[in-house]
Enzyme design. Structure first.
Site, PDB file in Angstrom:
ATOM      1  CG  HIS A 116     149.732  29.884  23.966  1.00 16.06           C
ATOM      2  ND1 HIS A 116     150.087  30.419  25.185  1.00 16.06           N
ATOM      3  CD2 HIS A 116     148.447  30.253  23.752  1.00 16.06           C
ATOM      4  CE1 HIS A 116     149.057  31.098  25.681  1.00 16.06           C
ATOM      5  NE2 HIS A 116     148.038  31.012  24.837  1.00 16.06           N
ATOM      6  CG  ASP A 146     145.832  32.188  28.051  1.00 11.91           C
ATOM      7  OD1 ASP A 146     146.190  31.557  27.047  1.00 11.91           O
ATOM      8  OD2 ASP A 146     145.854  33.430  28.119  1.00 11.91           O
ATOM      9  CG  ASP A 148     153.803  32.145  25.090  1.00 15.04           C
ATOM     10  OD1 ASP A 148     153.017  31.369  24.481  1.00 15.04           O
ATOM     11  OD2 ASP A 148     153.734  33.378  24.993  1.00 15.04           O
ATOM     12  CD  GLU A 167     148.315  33.787  22.212  1.00 17.18           C
ATOM     13  OE1 GLU A 167     147.337  34.324  21.655  1.00 17.18           O
ATOM     14  OE2 GLU A 167     148.592  33.979  23.410  1.00 17.18           O
TER      15      GLU A 167
HETATM   16 ZN   LIG Z   1     146.155  31.906  25.208  1.00 17.42          ZN
END
Ligand SMILES: [Zn+2]
Length: 455
Positions: free
Chosen positions: A91, A124, A93, A158
């Site tokens: 992802h 992340d 975002d 996400e």
């Molecule tokens: Zn994540």
């Protein structure tokens, strides 16, 4: 080890500088998909950039707008005859930066310190995006073409839990029908250099508890002692949800499971979770069983007067928001109902207690099939370790369950470039670039192997 593996290793290594430049460019855009925090233009800019990067690799890439207004990138490449189709997920975002003063360096400027790269989304999941890009670039450099069919999905919301992509996948299931296995690059390893697959995620249920004990607040001097006290009732009800050892105790909900994957060392848990000096994890059994295999009840909000400005009165009402995590295989809605019944059964006479499930999220248990075995072998080869263990996951990733529903028989593989020191969702998030390199090599090796097996 075959020379093919070494050629791929060299190609991935050669692609790392460009990959890390791309990571810096992605981190520089604060793509928080929350208009209250950040202009959505930033999210759209990052989505367009990821689409262009996939197009440059020769995939047919496009942005789609999902029901929550986020922009997901979907890029495809048809499968060569006989080869499987692999979905690669990440992802674009990120979580908000939060308190800027808590960051050692600017969250939106990828900054190297002690051979780690700091910035919001570095691990992340912009690190996951770049891992896919580096792996695909290396495959092209070595093989001149992709050895398998590809569906690359880079989600745009996400971190918000607004389900835009889940709804998109559910309503466009035909677009994903050819997918044989999905590599979800949004989890992480046991430690730097210690690869693992995440094989389970706990499900979750939210319950709102409300207590009403009086028609209105009354003077504690005149009525305290004989007037029922909503805050006292709330505290007593909440106290029934843990036993003295700290284990969660909801009537009818099994809390005796054990974890049979990699252990979670108690000292490391104490450090990762920020326990105070000398404190040990609560509950019976080992930390891995507690956090990956068993239910856990957390009080996440309380409605009661704050300490500052409080007055000496017996409270008429009080409330709590409860979050229940349940092991994979346990239906979160059914577990939420058990929690509601547990609380209502203990309501004292003459006091109104209401409780209801306000939301649920599915857990996940990976199927151990041919694709996950092949990915484990690729990880072992990339990291040069004899074997690859299994971890439980922290948060929920609803997409895993969505993919399993939309694509019957799909094998979901959960990996990633985070590890416990990556501080995801917190200040000073960082990634170890060697994790991106090793993970990209594992993915490239995995995809090359699938192509060779089908040819
Ligand atoms: Zn994540």
């Amino acid at each position: 080890m075959s020379t093919g593996d070494e050629t791929l290793r060299a190609a991935v290594h050669a692609g790392m500088p460009a990959g890390l430049d791309e990571l810096a460019a992605l981190v520089a855009v604060p793509s928080v998909h929350d208009p209250a925090v950040q202009s959505l233009d930033d999210c759209h800019r990052v989505a367009d950039r990821v689409r262009d990067a996939l197009q440059d690799l020769g995939l047919a890439a496009r942005c789609v707008t999902t029901t929550d207004g986020s922009r997901a990138v979907i890029a495809t490449h048809p499968a060569p005859a006989g080869a499987p189709t692999v979905l690669l997920y990440a992802h674009h975002d990120v979580q908000p930066a939060g308190d800027l003063a808590a960051w050692t360096s600017d969250p939106w400027t990828l900054t190297e310190r002690d051979s780690r790269l700091y910035g919001r989304g570095a691990a992340d999941c912009k690190g996951g995006v770049v891992t896919h890009l580096v792996a695909l670039r290396a495959l092209l450099d070595v093989h001149g073409a992709f050895p398998v069919g590809l569906v690359v999905v880079v989600e745009g919301s996400e971190e918000q839990g607004t389900d835009g992509l889940e709804e998109y996948v559910s309503t466009h299931a035909a677009d994903f029908a050819d997918v044989d296995t999905a590599v979800v690059m949004d989890a992480g390893n046991a430690a730097v250099g210690v690869p693992a697959l995440v094989t389970t995620l706990r499900g979750t249920a939210f319950v709102e508890l409300r207590v009403r004990a009086l028609r209105g607040n009354v003077h504690s001097g005149m009525f305290g002692g004989a007037a029922p006290d909503a805050v006292a009732v709330l505290v007593a009800l909440l106290a029934t949800l843990r036993d003295p050892a700290g284990d969660t105790t909801v009537d009818g909900l099994d809390a005796s499971q054990t974890w049979d994957g990699l252990p979670y060392d108690a000292d490391r848990f104490a450090s990762d979770a920020g326990l105070l000096d000398g404190a040990v994890p609560i509950g019976s059994g080992d930390p891995a069983s507690q956090v990956w295999a068993r239910p856990a009840l957390t009080v996440v909000g309380i409605d009661a007067p704050g300490v500052a400005g409080s007055s000496p009165s017996v409270q008429a009402t009080a409330g709590a928001a409860l979050n229940l995590r349940v092991p994979p295989g346990v239906d979160p809605a059914a577990a939420g109902s058990l929690l509601v019944e547990h609380l209502l059964r203990r309501a004292p006479d003459g006091v109104e207690v209401t409780a209801q499930v306000t939301g649920t999220g599915d857990g996940f248990r990976a199927t151990a099939g041919q694709f996950s075995s092949a990915f484990r072998a690729a990880l072992a080869s990339s990291y040069r370790v004899p074997s690859v263990g299994s971890l439980g996951g922290g948060g929920s990733i609803p997409l895993c369950a969505t993919l399993e529903r939309a694509i019957p028989g799909v094998e979901v593989i959960l990996a990633g470039v985070s590890e416990p020191t990556a501080n995801v969702h917190a200040p000073d998030e960082s990634v170890d670039p060697s994790e991106i390199e090793h993970m990209a090599l594992a993915e490239a090796t995995f995809l090359a192997g699938l192509g060779a097996a089908g040819a």
